[in-house]
Design a protein around this motif. Structure first.
Motif, PDB file in Angstrom:
ATOM      1  N   ASP A  61      12.781   2.023  27.906  1.00 30.09           N
ATOM      2  CA  ASP A  61      13.080   0.822  27.139  1.00 30.09           C
ATOM      3  C   ASP A  61      14.209   0.099  27.854  1.00 30.09           C
ATOM      4  O   ASP A  61      15.129   0.733  28.381  1.00 30.09           O
ATOM      5  N   ILE A  62      14.134  -1.209  27.877  1.00 32.23           N
ATOM      6  CA  ILE A  62      15.186  -2.046  28.443  1.00 32.23           C
ATOM      7  C   ILE A  62      15.898  -2.705  27.266  1.00 32.23           C
ATOM      8  O   ILE A  62      15.272  -3.409  26.465  1.00 32.23           O
ATOM      9  N   ASP A  73      18.085  -1.615  16.930  1.00 32.64           N
ATOM     10  CA  ASP A  73      16.716  -1.716  17.438  1.00 32.64           C
ATOM     11  C   ASP A  73      16.298  -3.105  17.903  1.00 32.64           C
ATOM     12  O   ASP A  73      15.523  -3.246  18.828  1.00 32.64           O
ATOM     13  N   TYR A  74      16.792  -4.157  17.274  1.00 35.09           N
ATOM     14  CA  TYR A  74      16.300  -5.485  17.670  1.00 35.09           C
ATOM     15  C   TYR A  74      16.799  -5.921  19.039  1.00 35.09           C
ATOM     16  O   TYR A  74      16.336  -6.917  19.568  1.00 35.09           O
ATOM     17  N   TYR A  75      17.721  -5.179  19.652  1.00 34.37           N
ATOM     18  CA  TYR A  75      18.131  -5.471  21.023  1.00 34.37           C
ATOM     19  C   TYR A  75      17.205  -4.827  22.056  1.00 34.37           C
ATOM     20  O   TYR A  75      17.323  -5.069  23.244  1.00 34.37           O
ATOM     21  N   ASN A  76      16.301  -3.953  21.586  1.00 33.71           N
ATOM     22  CA  ASN A  76      15.364  -3.276  22.473  1.00 33.71           C
ATOM     23  C   ASN A  76      14.316  -4.303  22.906  1.00 33.71           C
ATOM     24  O   ASN A  76      13.467  -4.709  22.131  1.00 33.71           O
ATOM     25  N   ARG A  77      14.389  -4.750  24.156  1.00 34.75           N
ATOM     26  CA  ARG A  77      13.619  -5.902  24.607  1.00 34.75           C
ATOM     27  C   ARG A  77      12.182  -5.593  25.000  1.00 34.75           C
ATOM     28  O   ARG A  77      11.291  -6.363  24.722  1.00 34.75           O
ATOM     29  N   ALA A  78      11.980  -4.489  25.706  1.00 32.70           N
ATOM     30  CA  ALA A  78      10.631  -4.180  26.191  1.00 32.70           C
ATOM     31  C   ALA A  78      10.626  -2.775  26.764  1.00 32.70           C
ATOM     32  O   ALA A  78      11.675  -2.167  26.968  1.00 32.70           O
ATOM     33  N   LEU A  97      12.374  -4.426  38.067  1.00 29.98           N
ATOM     34  CA  LEU A  97      12.296  -5.025  36.741  1.00 29.98           C
ATOM     35  C   LEU A  97      11.822  -6.472  36.827  1.00 29.98           C
ATOM     36  O   LEU A  97      11.042  -6.922  35.991  1.00 29.98           O
ATOM     37  N   ALA A  98      12.248  -7.201  37.843  1.00 25.63           N
ATOM     38  CA  ALA A  98      11.828  -8.597  37.997  1.00 25.63           C
ATOM     39  C   ALA A  98      10.324  -8.708  38.200  1.00 25.63           C
ATOM     40  O   ALA A  98       9.709  -9.691  37.796  1.00 25.63           O
ATOM     41  N   SER A  99       9.706  -7.699  38.813  1.00 23.62           N
ATOM     42  CA  SER A  99       8.253  -7.701  38.995  1.00 23.62           C
ATOM     43  C   SER A  99       7.527  -7.189  37.756  1.00 23.62           C
ATOM     44  O   SER A  99       6.476  -7.704  37.387  1.00 23.62           O
ATOM     45  N   LEU A 100       8.102  -6.163  37.115  1.00 26.65           N
ATOM     46  CA  LEU A 100       7.451  -5.569  35.946  1.00 26.65           C
ATOM     47  C   LEU A 100       7.579  -6.447  34.700  1.00 26.65           C
ATOM     48  O   LEU A 100       6.697  -6.457  33.856  1.00 26.65           O
ATOM     49  N   MET A 101       8.700  -7.160  34.573  1.00 31.85           N
ATOM     50  CA  MET A 101       8.961  -7.993  33.397  1.00 31.85           C
ATOM     51  C   MET A 101       9.515  -9.353  33.814  1.00 31.85           C
ATOM     52  O   MET A 101      10.664  -9.696  33.516  1.00 31.85           O
ATOM     53  N   PRO A 102       8.730 -10.154  34.518  1.00 32.56           N
ATOM     54  CA  PRO A 102       9.259 -11.432  35.026  1.00 32.56           C
ATOM     55  C   PRO A 102       9.727 -12.379  33.921  1.00 32.56           C
ATOM     56  O   PRO A 102      10.597 -13.220  34.160  1.00 32.56           O
ATOM     57  N   TYR A 124      21.155  -1.603  29.052  1.00 34.77           N
ATOM     58  CA  TYR A 124      20.982  -0.155  28.932  1.00 34.77           C
ATOM     59  C   TYR A 124      19.518   0.176  29.225  1.00 34.77           C
ATOM     60  O   TYR A 124      18.634  -0.659  28.990  1.00 34.77           O
ATOM     61  N   VAL A 125      19.271   1.394  29.698  1.00 39.26           N
ATOM     62  CA  VAL A 125      17.905   1.905  29.773  1.00 39.26           C
ATOM     63  C   VAL A 125      17.827   3.138  28.884  1.00 39.26           C
ATOM     64  O   VAL A 125      18.788   3.902  28.773  1.00 39.26           O
ATOM     65  N   ARG A 126      16.697   3.305  28.222  1.00 38.65           N
ATOM     66  CA  ARG A 126      16.442   4.465  27.354  1.00 38.65           C
ATOM     67  C   ARG A 126      15.195   5.166  27.884  1.00 38.65           C
ATOM     68  O   ARG A 126      14.099   4.606  27.836  1.00 38.65           O
ATOM     69  N   ASN A 127      15.372   6.383  28.394  1.00 39.37           N
ATOM     70  CA  ASN A 127      14.214   7.155  28.865  1.00 39.37           C
ATOM     71  C   ASN A 127      13.432   7.665  27.666  1.00 39.37           C
ATOM     72  O   ASN A 127      13.996   8.198  26.724  1.00 39.37           O
ATOM     73  N   LYS A 128      12.128   7.476  27.694  1.00 38.45           N
ATOM     74  CA  LYS A 128      11.292   7.802  26.542  1.00 38.45           C
ATOM     75  C   LYS A 128      10.792   9.251  26.533  1.00 38.45           C
ATOM     76  O   LYS A 128      10.216   9.696  25.552  1.00 38.45           O
ATOM     77  N   ALA A 129      11.039   9.989  27.612  1.00 40.49           N
ATOM     78  CA  ALA A 129      10.712  11.415  27.673  1.00 40.49           C
ATOM     79  C   ALA A 129      11.823  12.110  28.442  1.00 40.49           C
ATOM     80  O   ALA A 129      12.543  11.473  29.221  1.00 40.49           O
ATOM     81  N   ALA A 130      11.967  13.405  28.220  1.00 42.21           N
ATOM     82  CA  ALA A 130      12.951  14.169  28.991  1.00 42.21           C
ATOM     83  C   ALA A 130      12.598  14.067  30.474  1.00 42.21           C
ATOM     84  O   ALA A 130      11.422  14.088  30.844  1.00 42.21           O
ATOM     85  N   LEU A 131      13.604  13.937  31.309  1.00 40.09           N
ATOM     86  CA  LEU A 131      13.359  13.779  32.750  1.00 40.09           C
ATOM     87  C   LEU A 131      13.207  15.138  33.428  1.00 40.09           C
ATOM     88  O   LEU A 131      13.992  16.054  33.172  1.00 40.09           O
TER      89      LEU A 131
END
Length: 144
Positions: A61-62, A73-78, A97-102, A124-131
């Protein structure tokens, strides 16, 4: 000699490339601060992801928000997906990120994609699974 505010602004623009390591074993849904806007604002040219995991793409999540407001939560952009091995083995490009979310980025007068971070605004970045492998996040940044 007269100078415009534009000339002064661009003369005081400094480039940095802050980087953050998201270590293997990082628990799922951990928010990591990757960059904050400078006092007089910053321009983000891109956010680049290097995935050392050769087998798994990773979703992030970005979050763009006032500093320390990332839990709202409403700051979670994509959400983006960083491909396996991106930027790691010489054959898969860094994830951009510029290519994935222009649509996150505005166009400057020269047609370059830029994201303005005012002072007190952070990404901020939020990893959605344990790395299961390290991931490096680098920001191409210009600050006033």
């Amino acid at each position: 000699m007269n100078s415009s505010s534009n000339t002064t602004s661009f003369a005081t623009l400094t480039g940095t490339y802050p980087a953050v390591k998201l270590a293997s074993g990082l628990a799922a849904n951990t928010d990591t601060l990757i960059v904050s806007g400078a006092t007089n604002a910053s321009i983000v040219l891109d956010v680049l992801f290097r995935n050392l995991d050769g087998s798994n793409a990773r979703n992030f999540d970005i979050i763009i928000c006032p500093t320390s407001s990332n839990a709202t939560d409403y700051y979670n952009r994509a959400q983006i997906s960083v491909p396996a091995n991106s930027g790691n083995n010489g054959s898969a490009a860094l994830a951009s990120l510029a290519s994935l979310m222009p649509t996150f980025f505005d166009l400057d007068l020269a047609g370059n994609r830029v994201l303005t971070l005012e002072g007190g605004i952070s990404i901020y970045v939020r990893n959605k699974a344990a790395l299961t492998a390290d991931i490096y996040v680098m920001v191409k940044l210009r600050s006033f």
